[in-house]
Scaffold this motif. Structure first.
Motif, PDB file in Angstrom:
ATOM      1  N   GLY A 148     -19.425  19.165  -5.123  1.00 19.82           N
ATOM      2  CA  GLY A 148     -18.732  20.053  -6.060  1.00 19.82           C
ATOM      3  C   GLY A 148     -18.137  19.369  -7.274  1.00 19.82           C
ATOM      4  O   GLY A 148     -17.552  20.030  -8.138  1.00 19.82           O
ATOM      5  N   HIS A 149     -18.289  18.041  -7.396  1.00 17.24           N
ATOM      6  CA  HIS A 149     -17.702  17.320  -8.530  1.00 17.24           C
ATOM      7  C   HIS A 149     -18.542  17.526  -9.794  1.00 17.24           C
ATOM      8  O   HIS A 149     -19.772  17.576  -9.734  1.00 17.24           O
ATOM      9  CB  HIS A 149     -17.615  15.828  -8.211  1.00 17.24           C
ATOM     10  CG  HIS A 149     -16.697  15.517  -7.068  1.00 17.24           C
ATOM     11  ND1 HIS A 149     -15.335  15.436  -7.211  1.00 17.24           N
ATOM     12  CD2 HIS A 149     -16.961  15.305  -5.746  1.00 17.24           C
ATOM     13  CE1 HIS A 149     -14.786  15.164  -6.037  1.00 17.24           C
ATOM     14  NE2 HIS A 149     -15.761  15.086  -5.124  1.00 17.24           N
ATOM     15  N   ARG A 150     -17.868  17.666 -10.904  1.00 19.99           N
ATOM     16  CA  ARG A 150     -18.547  17.802 -12.187  1.00 19.99           C
ATOM     17  C   ARG A 150     -18.065  16.750 -13.185  1.00 19.99           C
ATOM     18  O   ARG A 150     -18.819  16.318 -14.048  1.00 19.99           O
ATOM     19  CB  ARG A 150     -18.336  19.208 -12.768  1.00 19.99           C
ATOM     20  CG  ARG A 150     -19.035  20.306 -11.949  1.00 19.99           C
ATOM     21  CD  ARG A 150     -20.542  20.092 -11.956  1.00 19.99           C
ATOM     22  NE  ARG A 150     -21.283  21.088 -11.183  1.00 19.99           N
ATOM     23  CZ  ARG A 150     -21.617  20.966  -9.904  1.00 19.99           C
ATOM     24  NH1 ARG A 150     -21.236  19.879  -9.232  1.00 19.99           N
ATOM     25  NH2 ARG A 150     -22.299  21.894  -9.287  1.00 19.99           N
ATOM     26  N   ARG A 151     -16.820  16.336 -13.083  1.00 18.02           N
ATOM     27  CA  ARG A 151     -16.311  15.252 -13.936  1.00 18.02           C
ATOM     28  C   ARG A 151     -16.484  13.937 -13.160  1.00 18.02           C
ATOM     29  O   ARG A 151     -15.577  13.483 -12.450  1.00 18.02           O
ATOM     30  CB  ARG A 151     -14.858  15.486 -14.340  1.00 18.02           C
ATOM     31  CG  ARG A 151     -14.719  16.605 -15.379  1.00 18.02           C
ATOM     32  CD  ARG A 151     -13.343  16.656 -16.015  1.00 18.02           C
ATOM     33  NE  ARG A 151     -12.953  15.452 -16.740  1.00 18.02           N
ATOM     34  CZ  ARG A 151     -13.414  15.075 -17.932  1.00 18.02           C
ATOM     35  NH1 ARG A 151     -14.339  15.813 -18.548  1.00 18.02           N
ATOM     36  NH2 ARG A 151     -12.966  13.974 -18.503  1.00 18.02           N
ATOM     37  N   ASP A 200      -7.803  12.943  -3.496  1.00 10.97           N
ATOM     38  CA  ASP A 200      -7.581  13.174  -4.926  1.00 10.97           C
ATOM     39  C   ASP A 200      -8.706  12.610  -5.801  1.00 10.97           C
ATOM     40  O   ASP A 200      -8.867  13.031  -6.944  1.00 10.97           O
ATOM     41  CB  ASP A 200      -6.261  12.524  -5.353  1.00 10.97           C
ATOM     42  CG  ASP A 200      -5.092  13.011  -4.521  1.00 10.97           C
ATOM     43  OD1 ASP A 200      -4.969  14.240  -4.350  1.00 10.97           O
ATOM     44  OD2 ASP A 200      -4.320  12.161  -4.023  1.00 10.97           O
ATOM     45  N   LEU A 201      -9.445  11.652  -5.282  1.00 12.55           N
ATOM     46  CA  LEU A 201     -10.501  10.993  -6.068  1.00 12.55           C
ATOM     47  C   LEU A 201     -11.584  10.491  -5.116  1.00 12.55           C
ATOM     48  O   LEU A 201     -11.295   9.765  -4.164  1.00 12.55           O
ATOM     49  CB  LEU A 201      -9.927   9.800  -6.848  1.00 12.55           C
ATOM     50  CG  LEU A 201     -10.916   9.014  -7.721  1.00 12.55           C
ATOM     51  CD1 LEU A 201     -11.348   9.844  -8.930  1.00 12.55           C
ATOM     52  CD2 LEU A 201     -10.296   7.680  -8.170  1.00 12.55           C
ATOM     53  N   ARG A 253     -19.737   7.338   3.855  1.00 16.49           N
ATOM     54  CA  ARG A 253     -18.579   6.975   4.680  1.00 16.49           C
ATOM     55  C   ARG A 253     -17.421   7.887   4.284  1.00 16.49           C
ATOM     56  O   ARG A 253     -17.627   9.067   4.060  1.00 16.49           O
ATOM     57  CB  ARG A 253     -18.257   5.483   4.521  1.00 16.49           C
ATOM     58  CG  ARG A 253     -19.407   4.562   5.018  1.00 16.49           C
ATOM     59  CD  ARG A 253     -18.928   3.118   5.200  1.00 16.49           C
ATOM     60  NE  ARG A 253     -20.013   2.270   5.707  1.00 16.49           N
ATOM     61  CZ  ARG A 253     -20.747   1.474   4.960  1.00 16.49           C
ATOM     62  NH1 ARG A 253     -20.525   1.398   3.634  1.00 16.49           N
ATOM     63  NH2 ARG A 253     -21.693   0.725   5.491  1.00 16.49           N
ATOM     64  N   ALA A 254     -16.224   7.336   4.212  1.00 18.66           N
ATOM     65  CA  ALA A 254     -15.053   8.205   4.075  1.00 18.66           C
ATOM     66  C   ALA A 254     -14.443   8.231   2.686  1.00 18.66           C
ATOM     67  O   ALA A 254     -13.373   8.818   2.504  1.00 18.66           O
ATOM     68  CB  ALA A 254     -13.982   7.777   5.092  1.00 18.66           C
ATOM     69  N   SER A 255     -15.078   7.637   1.678  1.00 20.73           N
ATOM     70  CA  SER A 255     -14.467   7.594   0.343  1.00 20.73           C
ATOM     71  C   SER A 255     -14.909   8.727  -0.559  1.00 20.73           C
ATOM     72  O   SER A 255     -14.487   8.790  -1.717  1.00 20.73           O
ATOM     73  CB  SER A 255     -14.782   6.243  -0.330  1.00 20.73           C
ATOM     74  OG  SER A 255     -16.171   6.151  -0.626  1.00 20.73           O
ATOM     75  N   THR A 256     -15.751   9.626  -0.062  1.00 22.24           N
ATOM     76  CA  THR A 256     -16.176  10.795  -0.851  1.00 22.24           C
ATOM     77  C   THR A 256     -15.931  12.054  -0.037  1.00 22.24           C
ATOM     78  O   THR A 256     -16.107  12.075   1.182  1.00 22.24           O
ATOM     79  CB  THR A 256     -17.663  10.700  -1.216  1.00 22.24           C
ATOM     80  OG1 THR A 256     -18.447  10.441  -0.036  1.00 22.24           O
ATOM     81  CG2 THR A 256     -17.919   9.595  -2.224  1.00 22.24           C
ATOM     82  N   ALA A 257     -15.510  13.099  -0.738  1.00 31.39           N
ATOM     83  CA  ALA A 257     -15.222  14.367  -0.072  1.00 31.39           C
ATOM     84  C   ALA A 257     -15.413  15.504  -1.057  1.00 31.39           C
ATOM     85  O   ALA A 257     -15.499  15.292  -2.284  1.00 31.39           O
ATOM     86  CB  ALA A 257     -13.789  14.383   0.468  1.00 31.39           C
TER      87      ALA A 257
END
Length: 345
Positions: A186-189, A277-278, A337-341
């Motif tokens: 869902g990220h765009r920026r 948050d990031l 892994r766990a750094s993206t959501a």
């Protein structure tokens, strides 16, 4: 004249000149030509250049003899960090199987070896040379070729000449996969912290990033693209700047794991949590990635396998066997892994 200094009078293969013929053409003694051919230092620079010119023009090849090479040369732009260790492990794995010792040269961040290096190589007469994220100069390439010393480029910084064996990885696909993963969340920026512009791998990853955005109809925002140099300090500095934007990114694609860890530090300074948050994704999947907190999502680049494949090429070339593929490209893989959501609403 001692036996060690006595010039060889070996005949040569068709298309190459003997030492005696090279000496005649250059107007020097056979002893001088022998010293140049064998990488000896005690020859004036002007004379050496003249002899090298004759060798380049007429060629020089000894008759094929049983191969007694015991070394393989490995040239790295730097020895620090997990990147170098993965490469060394790959070379050692194959070299050990063929009873070859490995000689290491560090270029201290440079991407072309100096004159003292080529003189040492010509003296040692290795089975071959493997250069990683670097490469010999055109003159050094000619010197290696004229002595029958093969070389293979690993992760070359520019597009190799067709006749130069090389081993790389699918950097474009890796850049595409990393960016597509963030888009699917869902990220765009999505910011990108690149490597140096002269590096082929960096340019390819950037092209993959842009292709993924274009396929998703997401405009490329130049303010979100920052030029780095594949180190943690760049990730930290650019991460700070990106997070200070009026509309900061919600995700960052760092073009190697070190830069990604720099972004981790910048996020911590800004009071942001990863991935809440990031989201952050790297490239390489070196061992430290899985021990980061949280463990880093990244693109796996098979560095050890790339180095092993290059060493196999050296063995093949040194044994005079036919070569089926001059440019080998190994695949990259997305490691989640766990750094993206998913982007929070």
């Amino acid at each position: 004249m001692t036996p060690a200094e006595r010039p060889s009078t070996d005949t040569v293969e068709r298309g190459g000149a003997t030492i005696a013929r090279i000496a005649e053409l250059a107007g020097v003694s056979t002893a001088t030509v022998s010293k140049v051919v064998n990488g000896r230092a005690e020859v004036a620079a002007e004379t050496r250049a003249m002899v090298e010119g004759v060798i380049r023009e007429h060629g020089y090849r000894r008759q094929k003899k049983p191969n007694r090479a015991t070394l393989v040369e490995l040239v790295l732009h730097e020895l620090e960090g997990a990147y170098a260790m993965e490469v060394i492990k790959g070379v050692e794995r194959v070299a050990g199987e063929h009873e070859l010792a490995v000689v290491l040269t560090e270029l201290r961040g440079k991407h072309t070896p100096g004159r003292t290096w080529i003189e040492g190589v010509l003296t040692r007469k290795p089975a071959g040379v493997i250069t990683v994220f670097s490469g010999p100069t055109p003159a050094q390439q000619e010197q290696l070729a004229s002595r029958g010393i093969p070389f293979v480029l690993v992760d070359p910084t520019s597009v190799p000449e067709p006749d130069f064996p090389s081993v790389g990885t699918s950097n474009w696909s890796g850049g595409l996969s990393a960016t597509r993963h963030l888009l699917e969340l869902g990220h765009r920026r999505i910011a990108a912290i690149t490597g140096p512009p002269h590096a082929l791998s960096s340019r390819a990853r950037l092209d993959g990033y842009r292709a993924a955005l274009d396929a998703a109809d997401v405009p490329v925002d130049p303010r979100l693209i920052r030029e780095g140099d594949f180190n943690l300090v760049d990730g930290l500095a650019h991460g700070r700047d990106l997070l200070r934007l009026d509309v900061p990114p919600t995700a960052v694609f760092a073009f190697n794991d070190a830069q990604a860890l720099g972004v981790y530090h910048a996020a911590h300074e800004a009071g942001l949590r990863i991935p809440h948050d990031l989201s952050v994704i790297g490239f390489d999947d070196l061992p430290p990635a899985q021990w980061a907190i949280p463990p880093l999502t990244t693109i796996r680049q098979p560095l050890s396998d790339m180095a092993a494949a290059a060493t196999d090429m050296i063995v093949t070339l040194n044994q005079g066997e036919p070569f089926t593929q001059h440019r080998l490209m190994l695949a990259t893989d997305l490691v989640v892994r766990a750094s993206t959501a998913a982007l929070r609403g």
